[in-house]
Each structure stands twice: as structure tokens, then as C-alpha cells.
Design a protein around this motif. Structure first.
Motif, PDB file in Angstrom:
ATOM      1  N   MET A  63      78.850-129.735  22.198  1.00 28.11           N
ATOM      2  CA  MET A  63      78.635-130.428  23.458  1.00 28.11           C
ATOM      3  C   MET A  63      79.921-131.059  23.993  1.00 28.11           C
ATOM      4  O   MET A  63      79.906-131.771  24.969  1.00 28.11           O
ATOM      5  N   THR A  64      81.033-130.864  23.307  1.00 28.09           N
ATOM      6  CA  THR A  64      82.283-131.447  23.791  1.00 28.09           C
ATOM      7  C   THR A  64      82.644-130.840  25.132  1.00 28.09           C
ATOM      8  O   THR A  64      82.407-129.657  25.376  1.00 28.09           O
ATOM      9  N   GLY A  65      83.196-131.671  25.989  1.00 32.67           N
ATOM     10  CA  GLY A  65      83.590-131.195  27.307  1.00 32.67           C
ATOM     11  C   GLY A  65      82.485-131.268  28.336  1.00 32.67           C
ATOM     12  O   GLY A  65      82.709-130.991  29.504  1.00 32.67           O
ATOM     13  N   MET A  66      81.253-131.625  27.902  1.00 27.88           N
ATOM     14  CA  MET A  66      80.153-131.743  28.856  1.00 27.88           C
ATOM     15  C   MET A  66      80.425-132.905  29.814  1.00 27.88           C
ATOM     16  O   MET A  66      80.827-133.980  29.398  1.00 27.88           O
ATOM     17  N   ALA A  67      80.215-132.657  31.122  1.00 27.58           N
ATOM     18  CA  ALA A  67      80.438-133.700  32.126  1.00 27.58           C
ATOM     19  C   ALA A  67      79.472-134.852  31.899  1.00 27.58           C
ATOM     20  O   ALA A  67      78.278-134.643  31.720  1.00 27.58           O
ATOM     21  N   ARG A  68      80.018-136.047  31.877  1.00 25.92           N
ATOM     22  CA  ARG A  68      79.159-137.208  31.705  1.00 25.92           C
ATOM     23  C   ARG A  68      78.951-137.867  33.062  1.00 25.92           C
ATOM     24  O   ARG A  68      78.654-137.195  34.027  1.00 25.92           O
ATOM     25  N   GLY A  69      79.066-139.183  33.142  1.00 23.44           N
ATOM     26  CA  GLY A  69      78.840-139.850  34.418  1.00 23.44           C
ATOM     27  C   GLY A  69      77.585-140.686  34.374  1.00 23.44           C
ATOM     28  O   GLY A  69      77.179-141.176  33.309  1.00 23.44           O
ATOM     29  N   MET A  70      76.962-140.858  35.518  1.00 22.27           N
ATOM     30  CA  MET A  70      75.775-141.693  35.655  1.00 22.27           C
ATOM     31  C   MET A  70      74.515-140.827  35.669  1.00 22.27           C
ATOM     32  O   MET A  70      74.382-139.924  36.500  1.00 22.27           O
ATOM     33  N   LEU A  71      73.612-141.129  34.742  1.00 18.34           N
ATOM     34  CA  LEU A  71      72.366-140.370  34.623  1.00 18.34           C
ATOM     35  C   LEU A  71      71.190-141.306  34.896  1.00 18.34           C
ATOM     36  O   LEU A  71      71.127-142.398  34.332  1.00 18.34           O
ATOM     37  N   ILE A  72      70.282-140.874  35.780  1.00 17.29           N
ATOM     38  CA  ILE A  72      69.117-141.678  36.151  1.00 17.29           C
ATOM     39  C   ILE A  72      67.861-140.884  35.812  1.00 17.29           C
ATOM     40  O   ILE A  72      67.684-139.765  36.304  1.00 17.29           O
ATOM     41  N   ILE A  73      67.021-141.468  34.963  1.00 16.21           N
ATOM     42  CA  ILE A  73      65.740-140.831  34.622  1.00 16.21           C
ATOM     43  C   ILE A  73      64.646-141.512  35.429  1.00 16.21           C
ATOM     44  O   ILE A  73      64.376-142.698  35.261  1.00 16.21           O
ATOM     45  N   GLY A  74      64.028-140.745  36.313  1.00 13.34           N
ATOM     46  CA  GLY A  74      63.007-141.282  37.217  1.00 13.34           C
ATOM     47  C   GLY A  74      63.484-141.169  38.646  1.00 13.34           C
ATOM     48  O   GLY A  74      64.365-141.911  39.072  1.00 13.34           O
ATOM     49  N   ALA A  75      62.919-140.219  39.409  1.00 17.66           N
ATOM     50  CA  ALA A  75      63.396-139.945  40.764  1.00 17.66           C
ATOM     51  C   ALA A  75      62.442-140.502  41.818  1.00 17.66           C
ATOM     52  O   ALA A  75      62.125-139.837  42.798  1.00 17.66           O
ATOM     53  N   GLY A  76      61.998-141.736  41.591  1.00 20.22           N
ATOM     54  CA  GLY A  76      61.152-142.397  42.586  1.00 20.22           C
ATOM     55  C   GLY A  76      61.983-143.322  43.453  1.00 20.22           C
ATOM     56  O   GLY A  76      63.187-143.129  43.633  1.00 20.22           O
ATOM     57  N   GLU A  77      61.332-144.348  43.988  1.00 21.72           N
ATOM     58  CA  GLU A  77      62.004-145.322  44.856  1.00 21.72           C
ATOM     59  C   GLU A  77      63.218-145.932  44.171  1.00 21.72           C
ATOM     60  O   GLU A  77      64.325-145.940  44.704  1.00 21.72           O
ATOM     61  N   CYS A  78      63.010-146.447  42.980  1.00 19.20           N
ATOM     62  CA  CYS A  78      64.068-147.165  42.266  1.00 19.20           C
ATOM     63  C   CYS A  78      65.227-146.236  41.887  1.00 19.20           C
ATOM     64  O   CYS A  78      66.396-146.527  42.172  1.00 19.20           O
ATOM     65  N   GLY A  79      64.914-145.119  41.254  1.00 18.88           N
ATOM     66  CA  GLY A  79      65.945-144.179  40.843  1.00 18.88           C
ATOM     67  C   GLY A  79      66.697-143.589  42.022  1.00 18.88           C
ATOM     68  O   GLY A  79      67.932-143.463  41.992  1.00 18.88           O
ATOM     69  N   GLY A  80      65.952-143.236  43.073  1.00 19.03           N
ATOM     70  CA  GLY A  80      66.581-142.673  44.272  1.00 19.03           C
ATOM     71  C   GLY A  80      67.537-143.658  44.918  1.00 19.03           C
ATOM     72  O   GLY A  80      68.656-143.299  45.305  1.00 19.03           O
ATOM     73  N   ARG A  81      67.101-144.926  45.029  1.00 20.78           N
ATOM     74  CA  ARG A  81      67.963-145.958  45.636  1.00 20.78           C
ATOM     75  C   ARG A  81      69.208-146.195  44.784  1.00 20.78           C
ATOM     76  O   ARG A  81      70.293-146.433  45.305  1.00 20.78           O
TER      77      ARG A  81
END
Length: 412
Positions: free
Chosen positions: A1-19
């Protein structure tokens, strides 16, 4: 898994996650942002599901952002999959389709799910409302000649009852508690809403539990504790919601009436945050009392705050809770938590509109509950919310007098 792009991950694509995803971009973050949801739709608002979407001729989702906006902002939306495991040591999340996503910071915005009625006899005509698909299935039954039984006299059940009556269905609301809206709504206001439903032809049954429920194929038969039998073409169960915490619990995060977070929405793992319906957090305005809020504005505010703190802002949650419901042209709005109050002061605003101010023993304003036609109470509730946030102790006689402007009390 080395080299896999990281960053910000959000689990839950409702109001809160979308915002939260949108806020990350608005705050200038230019790394990878991935939003994962288990529904096939764009992130959308849920309140309309029991209101406008239900009563409309052609229900549609009220999307938080279009595909074009998500593309323009380079937000990757992974839909129709579930997160099944968080591997904290390696900063990975495994998905139900077998794929793996890496993260620098993770936001859990998994929301809540309807509380299940723990009884045998439930079948396909016994349903819950949480998703747009649920709303479409319920909407198909809301027509003249059809009988709808709504189990639970909370906000969702009553808003559905109003929509069903507007569409001509006959409606029975069954509430086991002594009155509707027992949680967080003063009896005086609940009585007005009760009367509005009765005036519109809703049969409201309070103080009676359910002895049995049976889906007999062509209809649902509900037997109350007192022996009364109610037949319906559809039974909608709205007896509250429970936070979705399984993913967090399996990852070893603390669960305390939701995923436990601090004032910065951070879990015990410094790289994992939680926000919205799924988390419990300390509410500063009430001395750090730990609460979990199921509210549209809270989901919005916490999504934006979580984004800031994932980027290192270190900003504590300081908002005052706010709830609203629209039924039959009446708008109910509540700022603060009414159960914190010990005394009530009423302010009449004309045209049947009024606000009840809830005062703590030390005279501090801790909540305001208002009801009236249209937006009659909106401005004063907003001012009351600001007074609550300032921990103000206005004189009760000033709060009760319509001649004394709340804006003047705020300035003082």
C-alpha cells in the motif's frame, strides 16, 4: 500500500459529511478529499424527506452539491459502498467492495438510523424513514382512501402525518407517552400542535402502548394495550434514532451515546474526528454537559467545524442547539435545551404566536421555545439564541414584555 494517496477521508455522505468536504476546499486545503457514502445519490438534505419531498407531486432530493461542483472542487465521491473497517495503525479504511482508502485525517459522519420497534409481526408494510428511497416508498401510499398508521408522536411522525393529510390519506398517530413531543418541547406548545393535527382530521392516540402488530399482507393490524384495533395500509415507525457507531466501536474508539469526541470533535485517536448525529460532545454553554444532537443545523455546523480542526484550527464547539419543525403552516422553533430550565416566562407576539423562555435557577436564559404562523417567531428565537450563547440573565419581566425588544436586552 506504499505510495497510496492519502489526504482527508470522510465516511458518511450526508449533510454533515458533504458540508465538511466542501468546507475543506473553502478553507484552502488542496490535498485529496474523498467522500464515501452508502447511498447512490449525491449528498442531500434529510429534513425535506418528511416535509416538502413527501407532499410534493414529484419528490426529488435536495442535493448539497451537484456532480459538477464536486468535480470542480476535486472532491471524489465514492457512493453505494459501506466502510467496513478502520485500520488505525496503518491509516486505512476498508470498503464493502474490497477496496482500501488511505487517510491522513478521517472524519466519521455516519449519522443515525431509525430505532427499530422490538416486536414480532413486522412485514413489508411496516416501514421506517431515513433515506430518499424510504421516502419514495412511503410517498407511494399517501393518497386519498389509504389509511396510514404512524407509530411515534415525535417530529418525524408528525411531519409525515401533516404531509399524509395534505395528500388525502387518513392518519392515526399512536404515541405511548402521555402526550406528543415529550422530548424537548414544552407541553403548552405540544398541545397547540396536537390540536392542529386533530383539526386537520388526524386521530391522535396518546398514552397507549402497542400490544401487537401484524402485517397481514393486504393490511397492517395494530392492537393497542387497551384493546383497540387499528387497520392500516401502511405503518410508519418513528420512535427515535440511534447513532451509527459500529465502525468506530470495532476500531476501539470510545462510544458514549454516540462516538465520543472532545470540544474539537476529535476522538481519542488524534487523526480521527466525528461529527453530526453519530457523535456525543461536550456542550460549552451548559457547562460541558455531554449531548448528542439530531438536528440539521448541528450537522451543518459540525461538518464545517470538523473540517477546520482536521486542518489544525483548534477551534472549540460553541454553538447553541437549534431545532425547527413546520406543520400545517405553523412553525415551531427551539433554541437551547429546554430541560436545562426550571422556570418559564411567556412572551406573546400576536396572531397566536408566542415564545416560552426557559430560565435556570440562577436566572440564566437556557432555552427559548416558540410557535406561530410562518416565520412569526424566527427573529426573536434567533435573538434568544444569542442571549443563551452569552449566558445572559435578563429580567423575567423584560422577557415577558413584548414592548421590551430582545435586541435591547442583547445590547445590555
Amino acid at each position: 500500500m506504499t505510495g497510496m494517496a492519502r489526504g482527508m477521508l470522510i465516511i458518511g455522505a450526508g449533510e454533515c459529511g458533504g458540508r465538511a468536504a466542501l468546507a475543506l476546499r473553502d478553507l484552502g486545503y488542496d490535498g485529496p478529499v474523498t467522500l464515501v457514502g452508502d447511498e447512490p445519490h449525491l449528498p442531500y438534505e434529510r429534513p425535506p424527506l418528511s416535509k416538502e419531498a413527501m407532499a410534493s407531486d414529484a419528490p426529488a432530493i435536495k442535493a448539497i452539491a451537484s456532480d459538477e461542483i464536486l468535480t470542480e472542487k476535486s472532491i471524489r465521491h465514492v457512493h453505494s459502498v459501506q466502510a467496513v473497517a478502520i485500520e488505525r495503525a496503518s491509516h486505512m479504511v476498508r470498503l464493502s467492495d474490497g477496496s482500501v482508502l488511505a487517510y491522513d485525517k478521517l472524519l466519521l459522519a455516519t449519522g443515525s438510523t431509525p430505532r427499530k420497534l422490538p416486536m414480532p409481526g413486522l412485514g413489508v408494510r411496516c416501514v421506517y424513514l431515513r433515506t430518499f428511497a424510504d421516502a419514495l416508498a412511503i410517498r407511494a401510499h399517501l393518497r386519498a382512501g389509504n389509511r396510514i398508521a404512524i407509530i411515534g408522536g415525535g417530529f418525524i411522525g408528525l411531519e409525515l402525518a401533516a404531509a399524509a393529510r395534505k395528500l388525502g390519506a387518513s392518519v392515526t398517530v399512536i404515541e405511548a407517552q402521555p402526550r406528543i413531543l415529550m422530548r424537548g418541547v414544552p407541553a403548552e406548545i405540544a398541545e397547540i400542535i396536537h390540536e392542529a393535527h386533530v383539526a386537520e382530521g388526524v386521530d391522535v392516540v396518546c398514552g397507549e402502548g402497542i400490544a401487537s402488530i401484524a402485517d397481514e399482507g393486504k393490511e397492517v393490524r395494530v392492537t393497542l394495550a387497551g384493546g383497540r384495533k387499528i387497520s392500516a395500509d401502511l405503518a410508519v415507525i418513528g420512535i427515535g434514532a440511534v447513532p451509527v457507531t459500529g465502525l468506530a466501536a470495532e476500531a476501539g474508539l470510545t462510544i458514549e451515546n454516540g462516538i465520543s469526541v472532545d470540544a474539537y470533535l476529535q476522538t481519542a485517536d488524534p487523526d480521527i474526528f466525528a461529527a453530526g448525529d453519530c457523535c456525543s460532545f461536550p456542550l460549552a454553554v451548559y457547562g460541558g454537559r455531554r449531548v448528542r444532537l439530531e438536528a440539521w443545523r448541528n450537522a451543518q455546523e459540525q461538518g464545517a467545524l470538523a473540517a477546520k480542526n482536521m486542518l489544525g484550527a483548534g477551534e472549540a464547539h460553541a454553538a447553541v442547539p437549534w431545532f425547527w419543525s413546520d406543520q400545517y403552516g405553523l412553525s415551531l422553533q427551539i433554541a437551547g435545551l429546554s430541560d436545562e430550565g426550571r422556570g418559564l416566562v411567556r412572551r406573546d407576539l400576536g396572531d397566536g404566536a408566542f415564545i416560552l423562555f426557559h430560565l435556570a435557577e440562577d436566572g440564566r436564559l437556557v432555552a427559548a421555545s416558540g410557535i406561530g404562523p410562518g416565520n412569526a417567531v424566527a427573529r426573536d428565537i434567533r435573538l434568544a439564541e444569542m442571549l443563551i450563547g452569552k449566558r445572559a440573565k435578563p429580567a423575567p419581566e423584560a422577557l415577558g414584555s413584548p414592548e421590551v425588544k430582545l435586541k435591547a436586552l442583547l445590547a445590555a
